[in-house]
Design an enzyme around this catalytic site. Structure first.
Site, PDB file in Angstrom:
ATOM      1  N   LYS A   1       0.846  -1.201   0.000  1.00 56.66           N
ATOM      2  CA  LYS A   1       0.000   0.000   0.000  1.00 56.66           C
ATOM      3  C   LYS A   1       0.879   1.246   0.000  1.00 56.66           C
ATOM      4  O   LYS A   1       2.072   1.168   0.299  1.00 56.66           O
ATOM      5  CB  LYS A   1      -0.913  -0.010   1.227  1.00 56.66           C
ATOM      6  CG  LYS A   1      -0.164  -0.015   2.558  1.00 56.66           C
ATOM      7  CD  LYS A   1      -1.113  -0.285   3.722  1.00 56.66           C
ATOM      8  CE  LYS A   1      -0.361  -0.308   5.036  1.00 56.66           C
ATOM      9  NZ  LYS A   1      -1.200  -0.778   6.144  1.00 56.66           N
TER      10      LYS A   1
ATOM     11  N   ARG B   1     -10.824  -0.714  14.799  1.00 56.50           N
ATOM     12  CA  ARG B   1     -10.803  -0.060  13.490  1.00 56.50           C
ATOM     13  C   ARG B   1     -11.742  -0.857  12.593  1.00 56.50           C
ATOM     14  O   ARG B   1     -12.761  -1.356  13.048  1.00 56.50           O
ATOM     15  CB  ARG B   1      -9.363  -0.025  12.975  1.00 56.50           C
ATOM     16  CG  ARG B   1      -9.055   1.113  12.050  1.00 56.50           C
ATOM     17  CD  ARG B   1      -7.575   1.168  11.674  1.00 56.50           C
ATOM     18  NE  ARG B   1      -7.116  -0.042  10.964  1.00 56.50           N
ATOM     19  CZ  ARG B   1      -5.873  -0.208  10.525  1.00 56.50           C
ATOM     20  NH1 ARG B   1      -4.964   0.737  10.708  1.00 56.50           N
ATOM     21  NH2 ARG B   1      -5.525  -1.309   9.898  1.00 56.50           N
TER      22      ARG B   1
ATOM     23  N   TYR C   1      13.628  30.846   6.831  1.00 58.73           N
ATOM     24  CA  TYR C   1      12.337  31.437   7.223  1.00 58.73           C
ATOM     25  C   TYR C   1      12.295  31.739   8.709  1.00 58.73           C
ATOM     26  O   TYR C   1      12.801  30.956   9.521  1.00 58.73           O
ATOM     27  CB  TYR C   1      11.194  30.475   6.897  1.00 58.73           C
ATOM     28  CG  TYR C   1      10.770  30.482   5.454  1.00 58.73           C
ATOM     29  CD1 TYR C   1      10.324  31.657   4.847  1.00 58.73           C
ATOM     30  CD2 TYR C   1      10.783  29.316   4.710  1.00 58.73           C
ATOM     31  CE1 TYR C   1       9.910  31.652   3.523  1.00 58.73           C
ATOM     32  CE2 TYR C   1      10.376  29.298   3.390  1.00 58.73           C
ATOM     33  CZ  TYR C   1       9.939  30.473   2.802  1.00 58.73           C
ATOM     34  OH  TYR C   1       9.533  30.459   1.513  1.00 58.73           O
TER      35      TYR C   1
ATOM     36  N   MET D   1       9.829  24.228   1.669  1.00 49.75           N
ATOM     37  CA  MET D   1       9.023  23.290   0.879  1.00 49.75           C
ATOM     38  C   MET D   1       9.901  22.509  -0.106  1.00 49.75           C
ATOM     39  O   MET D   1       9.707  21.314  -0.315  1.00 49.75           O
ATOM     40  CB  MET D   1       7.920  24.029   0.122  1.00 49.75           C
ATOM     41  CG  MET D   1       6.911  23.082  -0.509  1.00 49.75           C
ATOM     42  SD  MET D   1       5.663  23.889  -1.498  1.00 49.75           S
ATOM     43  CE  MET D   1       4.572  24.557  -0.279  1.00 49.75           C
TER      44      MET D   1
HETATM   45  C1  LIG Z   1      -0.490  -1.743   6.832  1.00 53.40           C
HETATM   46  C2  LIG Z   1      -1.056  -3.007   7.279  1.00 53.40           C
HETATM   47  C3  LIG Z   1      -0.230  -4.134   7.453  1.00 53.40           C
HETATM   48  C4  LIG Z   1       1.270  -4.086   7.351  1.00 53.40           C
HETATM   49  O1  LIG Z   1       1.804  -3.651   8.570  1.00 53.40           O
HETATM   50  P1  LIG Z   1       3.374  -3.599   8.849  1.00 53.40           P
HETATM   51  O2  LIG Z   1       3.451  -3.283  10.289  1.00 53.40           O
HETATM   52  O3  LIG Z   1       3.931  -2.515   8.004  1.00 53.40           O
HETATM   53  O4  LIG Z   1       3.928  -4.914   8.514  1.00 53.40           O
HETATM   54  C5  LIG Z   1      -0.841  -5.339   7.759  1.00 53.40           C
HETATM   55  N1  LIG Z   1      -2.179  -5.423   7.916  1.00 53.40           N
HETATM   56  C6  LIG Z   1      -2.992  -4.353   7.775  1.00 53.40           C
HETATM   57  C7  LIG Z   1      -4.462  -4.535   7.962  1.00 53.40           C
HETATM   58  C8  LIG Z   1      -2.464  -3.119   7.465  1.00 53.40           C
HETATM   59  O5  LIG Z   1      -3.276  -2.064   7.347  1.00 53.40           O
END
Ligand SMILES: *Cc1c(COP(=O)(O)O)cnc(C)c1O
Length: 574
Positions: A238, A332, A465, A514
């Site tokens: 992801k 979640r 800045y 930036m």
């Molecule tokens: C991002 C994610 C992972 C991976 O987690 P890591 O700690 O980076 O290995 C696994 N499962 C879910 C549901 C996630 O959202």
């Protein structure tokens, strides 16, 4: 996000345009009014290399997808043939009026002549390149996967010879000329590709991330060593593979035999598919149900987060593969572990093909007694749900619970997949994290930029800045071409963070801007414009890890690398 990899083939695009113009030239006789000789040279010799060029591109992009798995090769070949075949069919329809106009299908019409006209005469005259591609790809796949390079070469030569005999229209000299020209141009194109692909350091880059693929391969092997025998790695790619480049990483993992992936969004999944990633792609996040057809079309697997959602999805009458998500205490996404009836209901929808059931641990990274107890409780809840499902005669299919820390701290668990994210990229989330099973992880990414200006500032002069920094003595500073829009946190300079120039740590001063930041280089003799500055990675004896940088800005490496900006060019090294 486009991580700049189309640009790797920038040379091909330019050749493509030139070749297209040459193809037009073949059909329009642009030089005939000047002289017959000029016309012949352009149309029959130079322009003729356009076609081999286009064929070569098809081969180039297709062949590099082929691997050692015969079934996969065959299915890819089938996919390409089907795609080109569809285009061919469509084009036949499009050309049909033209062919009729030219007298095909009408003069002495019989079924036999109609078929002949359709498949060969009129149609083939205009559209020969479609069957050409299809036949060529078949021949090449065979040569490439079944024969050694030299044997393939001899067979090719033989085929060339046969082609030559069959074509009386071309003189031998003429034939040789076109062949040699095609060859020279293809070598030039290959050189262009090599130049645009990773490997060689780019002398002009402003800010870039070196992605060291051998380290990724090493991490995969290390992780596989500690996974239980029947547990497959589900690579979490992801957020552009945590900033490493989503499809590039996934394609590389494909080559290593990994065929389970997880992404956060449907669009990430679609991008992977469009780039030819194979295997299961699980969308971990919520997808609007109106996009269900895309889930099916791109063969993605959707996470089902509760019964209501399952019901809505099912109402579309589109069959899709899904995994059921159970919330066992993360708080979640997922149906809560307590509602076993609702959970059970999620397995009974006609159009949802359940392929897996999973949960996510919230404190697997901690070895505190209370956190371990909490994690064990989460696991118990999950097991409990699974038992109850089985009692009801429901098969929960593939099970997965652990992410990186889940594997490193709870390696004794036996599930079908482990969702590996951060560890795959060679990092832990936090510096100094202790884990039960420590493995040798090698960081895949390093982050670099360049000195773009060097100047003197006098004692007392404000820098940056807000006049956030004041020179304590007459000093020398370097302006560096990377900023917070590239993912270097703005407050990095406020916490005494450093970067590496010429193998030495140098303080970042003033606020990070930036697009640029400022480094104090007072006690290095000569720093030149264009020198490389390392923010994550090694320079000679010194190293700054992502863990260190994350610690400086009070975050975790996951956030740091996933926020690297689009302008940071990812450079892949084999
Ligand atoms: C991002 C994610 C992972 C991976 O987690 P890591 O700690 O980076 O290995 C696994 N499962 C879910 C549901 C996630 O959202």
């Amino acid at each position: 996000m486009n991580v700049g990899s189309e640009k790797q083939y920038g040379g091909l695009d330019r050749f493509g345009i030139i070749a297209a113009i040459l193809v037009i030239a073949i059909h329009t006789f642009p030089l005939l009014s000047i002289s017959e000789w000029a016309d012949f040279t352009l149309r029959q010799t130079i322009a003729r290399v356009a076609v081999p060029f286009f064929f070569m591109c098809t081969g180039f992009f297709f062949m590099q997808k082929l691997g050692s798995d015969r079934n996969r090769n065959a299915s890819m070949l089938k996919q390409l043939l089907w795609k080109v075949g569809k285009l061919y069919l469509l084009s036949i329809l499009l050309y049909f009026p033209v062919n009729v106009y030219e007298g095909y299908f009408t003069d002495g019409f019989t079924l036999l002549t109609a078929v002949k006209d359709l498949l060969f005469n009129g149609t083939l005259y205009h559209l020969w390149y479609f069957p050409g591609i299809m036949l060529g790809v078949c021949i090449n796949t065979f040569l490439y996967t079944r024969l050694s390079t030299w044997n393939a070469f001899w067979v090719t030569l033989l085929l060339y010879g046969i082609g030559l005999l069959g074509d009386s229209y071309f003189g031998l000299v003429h034939f040789t000329l076109v062949t040699v020209l095609s060859f020279v141009l293809s070598v030039l194109a290959m050189k262009a590709i090599q130049r645009f692909r990773g490997g060689k350091p780019d002398q002009t880059g402003r800010a870039w991330a070196d992605i060291h693929l051998p380290h990724l391969q090493h991490n995969v092997r290390e992780i596989q060593q500690v996974l239980p025998k029947d547990c497959a790695m589900m690579a979490v790619v992801k957020a552009q593979a945590y900033g490493h480049g989503g499809w590039q990483i996934a394609r590389f993992l494909n080559k290593l035999g990994i065929d389970h992936f997880a992404v956060a969004t449907i669009d990430e999944g679609i991008e992977l598919r469009k780039k030819g990633v194979k295997g299961e792609i699980l969308v971990l996040g919520y997808t609007d149900e109106r996009r269900i057809r895309q889930i099916a079309r791109f063969k993605l697997t959707q996470t089902v987060v509760d019964d209501e959602y399952a019901q809505t999805l099912n109402g579309y009458n589109v069959k899709i593969p899904v995994h059921i998500k159970i919330d066992t205490g993360m708080g979640r996404l997922g149906e809560s572990w307590e509602y076993t009836e609702k959970i059970a209901a999620m397995y009974r929808y006609k159009h949802l093909q359940v392929c897996g059931t999973f949960t996510h641990l919230s404190v697997a990274d901690s070895l505190e007694a209370s956190d371990i107890a909490y994690t064990k409780n989460q696991i118990d809840r999950f097991q409990n749900v699974i038992e109850q499902l089985k009692e009801k005669g429901i098969n929960p299919q593939k099970l997965h619970v652990q992410s990186s820390y889940g594997v490193l701290n709870y390696g004794e668990l036996q599930y079908d997949y482990a969702r590996m994210g951060i560890a795959l990229y060679g990092m832990l989330s936090k510096q100094g994290d202790k884990v039960k099973t420590s493995i040798d992880l090698r960081p895949v990414l390093s982050l670099k930029a360049r000195v773009v200006q060097v100047k003197q500032v006098e004692k007392g002069a404000p820098v940056g800045y807000g006049r956030a920094h004041t020179a304590q003595k007459d000093s020398k500073i370097a302006i560096v071409s990377i900023g917070y829009a590239d993912g270097v946190p703005r407050m990095l300079s406020q916490v005494g963070a450093t970067c590496l120039i010429r193998g030495k740590r140098r303080p970042i001063i003033g606020f990070v801007c930036m697009d640029q930041l400022i480094v104090d280089i007072s006690d290095i003799e000569e720093v030149q414009r264009g020198e490389v500055v390392t923010f994550i990675g090694r320079d000679q004896e010194e190293e700054i890890t992502a863990e260190e940088m994350a610690q400086s800005c009070k975050t975790i490496t996951n956030e740091l690398v996933s926020r690297l900006g689009e302008r940071v060019k990812r450079v892949y090294h084999d």
